[in-house]
Design a protein around this motif. Structure first.
Motif, PDB file in Angstrom:
ATOM      1  N   ASN A 116       0.232  -2.268  11.404  1.00  0.00           N
ATOM      2  CA  ASN A 116       1.507  -0.995   9.834  1.00  0.00           C
ATOM      3  C   ASN A 116       1.005  -1.522   8.545  1.00  0.00           C
ATOM      4  O   ASN A 116       0.200  -0.055   8.383  1.00  0.00           O
ATOM      5  N   LEU A 117      -0.416  -2.557   8.655  1.00  0.00           N
ATOM      6  CA  LEU A 117      -1.198  -1.766   7.207  1.00  0.00           C
ATOM      7  C   LEU A 117      -2.154  -1.654   7.908  1.00  0.00           C
ATOM      8  O   LEU A 117      -2.587  -0.519   6.654  1.00  0.00           O
ATOM      9  N   VAL A 169       0.609  -1.232   0.171  1.00  0.00           N
ATOM     10  CA  VAL A 169       0.288   0.068   0.269  1.00  0.00           C
ATOM     11  C   VAL A 169       1.325   1.326  -0.047  1.00  0.00           C
ATOM     12  O   VAL A 169       2.081   1.116   0.585  1.00  0.00           O
ATOM     13  N   SER A 210       5.043  -8.859   4.985  1.00  0.00           N
ATOM     14  CA  SER A 210       4.812  -9.752   6.295  1.00  0.00           C
ATOM     15  C   SER A 210       3.165  -9.726   6.990  1.00  0.00           C
ATOM     16  O   SER A 210       2.668 -10.789   6.768  1.00  0.00           O
ATOM     17  N   SER A 211       2.393  -8.963   6.786  1.00  0.00           N
ATOM     18  CA  SER A 211       1.723  -8.699   7.019  1.00  0.00           C
ATOM     19  C   SER A 211       0.038  -9.357   6.158  1.00  0.00           C
ATOM     20  O   SER A 211      -0.699  -9.484   6.939  1.00  0.00           O
ATOM     21  N   LYS A 215      -1.300   1.986   7.312  1.00  0.00           N
ATOM     22  CA  LYS A 215      -1.345   2.539   5.435  1.00  0.00           C
ATOM     23  C   LYS A 215      -2.700   2.824   4.766  1.00  0.00           C
ATOM     24  O   LYS A 215      -2.716   4.336   4.477  1.00  0.00           O
ATOM     25  N   ASP A 240       6.800  -4.541   6.966  1.00  0.00           N
ATOM     26  CA  ASP A 240       5.941  -4.857   8.005  1.00  0.00           C
ATOM     27  C   ASP A 240       4.428  -5.151   6.702  1.00  0.00           C
ATOM     28  O   ASP A 240       3.390  -5.994   7.003  1.00  0.00           O
ATOM     29  N   VAL A 241       4.489  -4.461   5.642  1.00  0.00           N
ATOM     30  CA  VAL A 241       2.920  -4.508   4.833  1.00  0.00           C
ATOM     31  C   VAL A 241       2.959  -5.966   4.508  1.00  0.00           C
ATOM     32  O   VAL A 241       2.076  -7.087   3.812  1.00  0.00           O
ATOM     33  N   ASN A 275      -6.627  -6.610   9.519  1.00  0.00           N
ATOM     34  CA  ASN A 275      -6.466  -6.433   8.022  1.00  0.00           C
ATOM     35  C   ASN A 275      -8.102  -6.412   7.285  1.00  0.00           C
ATOM     36  O   ASN A 275      -7.504  -5.677   6.440  1.00  0.00           O
ATOM     37  N   SER A 277       2.994  -5.981  12.145  1.00  0.00           N
ATOM     38  CA  SER A 277       3.272  -5.377  10.238  1.00  0.00           C
ATOM     39  C   SER A 277       1.200  -5.873  10.537  1.00  0.00           C
ATOM     40  O   SER A 277       1.040  -4.412   9.545  1.00  0.00           O
ATOM     41  N   ALA A 278       0.414  -6.266  10.723  1.00  0.00           N
ATOM     42  CA  ALA A 278      -0.967  -5.755  10.285  1.00  0.00           C
ATOM     43  C   ALA A 278      -1.850  -4.131  11.328  1.00  0.00           C
ATOM     44  O   ALA A 278      -1.838  -3.686   9.945  1.00  0.00           O
ATOM     45  N   LEU A 282       8.152   0.302   7.921  1.00  0.00           N
ATOM     46  CA  LEU A 282       6.794  -0.165   6.924  1.00  0.00           C
ATOM     47  C   LEU A 282       6.037  -1.181   5.815  1.00  0.00           C
ATOM     48  O   LEU A 282       5.826  -2.104   6.453  1.00  0.00           O
TER      49      LEU A 282
END
Lengths: 435, 283
Positions: B88-89, A312, A416-417, B92, A413-414, B43, B85-86, A410
């Motif tokens: 962070n997403l 993203v 791996s998320s 964004k 993390d993106v 997510n 991580s989640a 970031l």
């Protein structure tokens, strides 16, 4: 029961009978019989050895090694609560949830002790609690919590995932690498000065031949000629298009654009993979089932697509699909080439370096690749020379504009998320600076 | 007031309520406070924001905002990298879609959470020696785990690795995931892990499991599945061995927004369009 009987029984009932239990450290304690008998192991001991067992200090029942005094008292508390018949299920549940709240160390000990005393409900309770702790954590995190040593080799770690896709591929890729290295060295000798101009072409060449070459490696000689021809054709088209381009920045733009106009993407990926699968008809090298290979290829394709979709961007603007300028007929091919490069970088990272389950890839300007992450070697930062594959003496590669300062974290993390399950190796690219 | 305007506003509010109701039925907020579901919920929030924030009615936007804030607030308690991580997403997504004021509030919350998280991990350094668990207890513990956790466990250490290779674990996983789909020829010495793996690839299970969501036909709702089963007891009793229909995240979002998509392929392409490679530099 007559009054008399009652009279006799009553005092006995008032007088609780005790059992003596001895733990391995030698300490002996007295426990109400009915509570102790809640544990099957103690029950058996008593029944087996006759009524004399545990009736006095001298013939105390010795408990298994795993039961230390602290655990014993915990377990007895548990038994004390549950052996009372009058409690409702809800009460028991509430008690259990409170009871089980303790640190991991004690939970482990408790599970051990309960197991040796054969107290199944408590074993279940503590096991579930431990399972809840383990759930959703990475191996590194689990190791930290349980203070376990990291004593598996990378091979062994990948074992369950291995036959899935890695085995034949890794072998192929390793062979390919060796071959590539040789080829590049030869070319370097030949080309010399032309290197600079040819930067793009060569890299793409390498990539394409890497991809195609994979087939080339694997296919029997009769087919190899065909492959070579196809490869050269493809190469020429692409290099021609790249040549007409100027610098990395624009190329990057194109790439971004290409990703914006993703309609190309799936077809392009299909191209690559169909190329691969074409060659696989009827060949049996390495014992790889062509069907399986196709499935795996599709998985990688999926994977790459997922990487795309989960990435993203920071600014709202960039989210609009970008219209790309078309420089003559080469446009689509150009885009394809770069996607190829990126795709193969991913392929490389995923399959070539069998080491990391989770790795960060940094591609720096002087064409070295850094793979960091949980490889198990103290944070596992290693430099690999990828110059011969992609980045060829690229001097001063352009950076992107507007890269936020905390991008690295970031981006990692993106990626791996995306919650990739371990069957697919997790990959993250922390910073890609292209040619 | 002209009658036309009245007529227009009425169906609108009905639609708004419908969206909001659906969102509440999704129970995203509850999942956030659960350690296991936190990444899934984040997510899902990200996807909802990415795929349709602008279309949402005002009060639903408020709900989403509230849930994002609580997601960030809860982050320090979720001590896993998956959770980070989640989150962070999610940040964004928030950064790209939220209006300025809300965005800033959310980001502040996020930064505070990160600081708290750092503080936590620092205080973590006791080196106690834990007793080693006997193998059969390990196997028993693993029997409660889902696939991904089991695989993670297999990479932890040698003894754990050995415990995870226990056939019974994989057999029950196989039964859980595939027995309703696949008729397998059971022979002595069958490697259940291999069997599971083969079916897993075949059915693209990892894609389906990524959302944490399933559709339960017994209670006719989209739920957070508990090991492929509906969390509600009655549904579990009724369904017996049959697992839920798993859903992908974008399907959940479609359900919420009331949009439909023609096929899976087109959906993933749509997502690809919206999510771009990280090469900005656009004129």
């Amino acid at each position: 029961m007559s009054e008399a009987d009652m009279a006799i029984i009553k005092p006995e009932m008032m007088m609780k009978s005790y059992i003596w239990l001895e733990t391995t450290d030698g300490s002996i304690q007295q426990v109400e019989q009915e509570i102790a008998m809640y544990c099957p192991m103690i029950c058996h001991e008593v029944l087996q050895k006759g009524l004399g067992a545990g009736s006095s200090k001298n013939c105390a029942i010795s408990l298994p090694q795993r039961v230390n005094p602290a655990m014993l008292s915990l377990i007895l508390d548990y038994c004390r609560f549950h052996q009372v018949p009058g409690r409702s299920n809800k009460e028991r549940k509430v008690h259990d949830e409170k009871f089980i709240r303790m640190d991991t160390k004690r939970l482990c000990e408790l599970a051990s002790a309960a197991d040796s005393l054969q107290l199944k409900p408590l074993v279940d309770l503590s096991s579930r609690a431990l399972a809840r702790i383990i759930e959703g954590k990475t191996p590194e995190e689990i190791r930290e919590i349980f203070h376990l040593p990291d004593d598996l080799t990378e091979e062994e770690k990948l074992e369950p995932l291995k036959n899935l896709m890695d085995d034949p591929r890794i072998r192929l890729l390793n062979r390919l690498y060796a071959k590539k290295r040789k080829e590049l060295k030869e070319r370097e000798k030949l080309k010399g000065k032309e290197v600079e101009e040819r930067v793009d072409e060569r890299s793409v060449d390498d990539l394409l031949s890497f991809i195609n070459g994979k087939d080339h490696k694997v296919v029997k000689t009769s087919k190899s000629k065909k492959k070579n021809k196809k490869r050269k054709e493809h190469k020429n088209k692409v290099s021609h298009n790249l040549h007409s381009k100027q610098q990395g920045v624009q190329i990057v733009d194109e790439t971004a654009a290409s990703l914006g106009g993703v309609s190309n993407l799936p077809s392009m990926e299909e191209d690559i993979f169909s190329l691969k699968t074409d060659s696989e008809d009827g060949y049996v090298d390495d014992g790889m089932d062509p069907v399986l290979k196709e499935m795996l290829d599709r998985e990688v394709e999926d994977f790459a697509r997922r990487l795309n979709s989960s990435w993203v961007l920071s600014s709202g603007q960039e989210r609009q699909p970008v219209h790309f300028s078309i420089n003559g007929n080469g446009a689509t091919r150009r885009l394809t080439a770069f996607q190829v490069m990126l795709g193969s970088l991913i392929l490389l990272m995923v399959f070539g370096w069998q080491v990391p389950e989770f790795c960060g890839v940094t591609v720096k300007g002087n064409s070295r690749v850094r793979i960091s992450g949980l490889t198990g070697t103290e944070g596992g930062d290693e430099w690999f020379d990828l110059s011969y594959i992609i980045l060829d003496e690229a001097s001063d590669p352009p950076k992107y504009d507007n890269v936020p300062a905390d991008r690295e974290d970031l981006v990692r993390d993106v990626l791996s998320s995306t919650l990739l399950f371990p069957f697919e190796l997790q990959l993250c690219i922390s910073e890609l600076e292209l040619l | 007031m002209k009658p036309g305007i009245d007529d227009q506003s009425k169906p609108q509010t009905m639609i708004q309520e419908k969206y909001t109701k659906r969102y509440q039925n999704l129970k995203v907020a509850e999942a956030l406070s659960n350690n296991h579901f936190y990444p899934f919920a984040c997510n899902e929030l990200s996807s909802i924001i990415d795929l349709g924030y602008s279309q949402l009615p005002k009060d639903l936007k408020a709900f989403i905002f509230r849930d994002c804030l609580s997601a960030f607030r809860l982050l320090p308690e979720m001590n896993t990298s998956a959770a980070v991580s989640a989150a962070n997403l999610l940040v964004k997504s928030v950064e790209s879609a939220f209006p300025k004021q809300k965005k800033n509030l959310a980001i502040v919350e996020f930064k505070q959470a990160k600081v708290a998280l750092k503080r936590r991990t620092k205080s973590h350094d006791e080196h106690i020696d834990l007793p080693s668990l006997p193998q059969d207890i390990l196997v028993h513990i693993f029997s409660f785990l889902d696939v991904s956790s089991l695989l993670s466990s297999s990479q932890v250490s040698r003894s754990w690795n050995q415990a995870t290779s226990e056939g019974s674990l994989w057999r029950s996983l196989f039964d859980l995931h595939f027995s309703h789909k696949v008729l397998i020829h059971i022979y002595p010495g069958i490697d259940w892990r291999e069997a599971f793996k083969n079916e897993y690839i075949l059915y693209k299970s990892s894609k389906m499991l990524r959302s944490g969501r399933g559709y339960c036909s017994y209670c006719d709702s989209v739920v957070w599945h508990d090991n492929l089963r509906c969390p509600k007891k009655q549904c579990r009793l009724k369904s017996g061995k049959k697992p839920l229909d798993l859903m992908l995240t974008h399907q959940v979002v479609n359900y919420l927004l009331g949009t439909t998509s023609s096929s899976d392929e087109s959906d993933s392409e749509d997502e690809a369009v919206r999510g771009l490679w990280a090469y900005p530099t656009l004129q």
